[in-house]
Motif scaffolding. Structure first.
Motif, mmCIF file in Angstrom:
data_model
loop_
_atom_site.group_PDB
_atom_site.id
_atom_site.type_symbol
_atom_site.label_atom_id
_atom_site.label_comp_id
_atom_site.label_asym_id
_atom_site.label_seq_id
_atom_site.Cartn_x
_atom_site.Cartn_y
_atom_site.Cartn_z
ATOM 1 N N TYR A 15 44.629 37.820 46.687
ATOM 2 C CA TYR A 15 45.946 37.975 46.076
ATOM 3 C C TYR A 15 46.899 38.713 47.015
ATOM 4 N N ALA A 16 46.416 39.766 47.679
ATOM 5 C CA ALA A 16 47.254 40.507 48.625
ATOM 6 C C ALA A 16 47.734 39.583 49.746
ATOM 7 N N GLY B 270 50.374 44.022 47.115
ATOM 8 C CA GLY B 270 49.475 43.013 46.567
ATOM 9 C C GLY B 270 48.205 43.620 45.993
ATOM 10 N N LEU B 271 47.651 44.599 46.680
ATOM 11 C CA LEU B 271 46.440 45.255 46.178
ATOM 12 C C LEU B 271 46.733 46.052 44.906
ATOM 13 N N ALA C 263 47.204 43.494 42.190
ATOM 14 C CA ALA C 263 45.898 42.912 41.869
ATOM 15 C C ALA C 263 45.123 43.839 40.939
ATOM 16 N N ASP D 59 54.042 37.282 38.562
ATOM 17 C CA ASP D 59 52.593 37.371 38.357
ATOM 18 C C ASP D 59 52.218 38.503 37.410
ATOM 19 N N LYS E 26 42.041 42.282 39.130
ATOM 20 C CA LYS E 26 41.346 41.643 40.253
ATOM 21 C C LYS E 26 40.696 42.731 41.113
ATOM 22 N N THR E 27 39.519 42.451 41.626
ATOM 23 C CA THR E 27 38.824 43.384 42.504
ATOM 24 C C THR E 27 38.201 42.623 43.664
ATOM 25 N N ASP F 208 38.827 38.835 45.364
ATOM 26 C CA ASP F 208 39.965 38.311 44.599
ATOM 27 C C ASP F 208 41.216 39.142 44.855
ATOM 28 N N ALA F 209 41.064 40.454 44.937
ATOM 29 C CA ALA F 209 42.204 41.332 45.207
ATOM 30 C C ALA F 209 42.736 41.095 46.619
#
Length: 104
Positions: free
Chosen positions: A51-52, A34-35, A38, A75, A43-44, A47-48
């Protein structure tokens, strides 16, 4: 209590431990995946991490790993192909298992 009962209980304990370790390793793999995804999506930070967490939750939709693959592939769209995503899944699982064996 017989030796057979002791051996059976030991086997059951080992099976439960192995299943728990596999579950934890897959959850760690999913977080890493996920990271990684992201990052590809730009995404950071929080948000990252969010998402993870979504990727981790996707693994509870059905048995196996295809639910996670489908989520990440959908995604990412054109950011990564199937082979790359599956390679990352395998790589991150190996890393997660190694991380669990070595204490921090």
């Amino acid at each position: 209590m017989s030796t057979f009962d002791d051996r059976e209980r030991a086997f059951e304990s080992k099976y439960a431990h192995d299943a728990e370790m596999q579950f934890k390793a897959v959850a760690r793999r999913n977080k890493r995946l996920g990271l990684w995804a992201a990052g590809l999506l730009g995404k950071t930070g929080a948000d990252a991490e969010t998402y993870a967490s979504e990727v981790i939750r996707a693994d509870f939709e059905e048995a196996g790993h295809e639910d996670v693959f489908r989520k990440v592939a959908a995604d990412l769209g054109g950011h990564a192909d199937e082979a790359t995503i599956r390679a990352k899944m395998a790589e991150f699982l190996i890393e997660a298992k190694a991380e669990m064996v070595q204490p921090d």
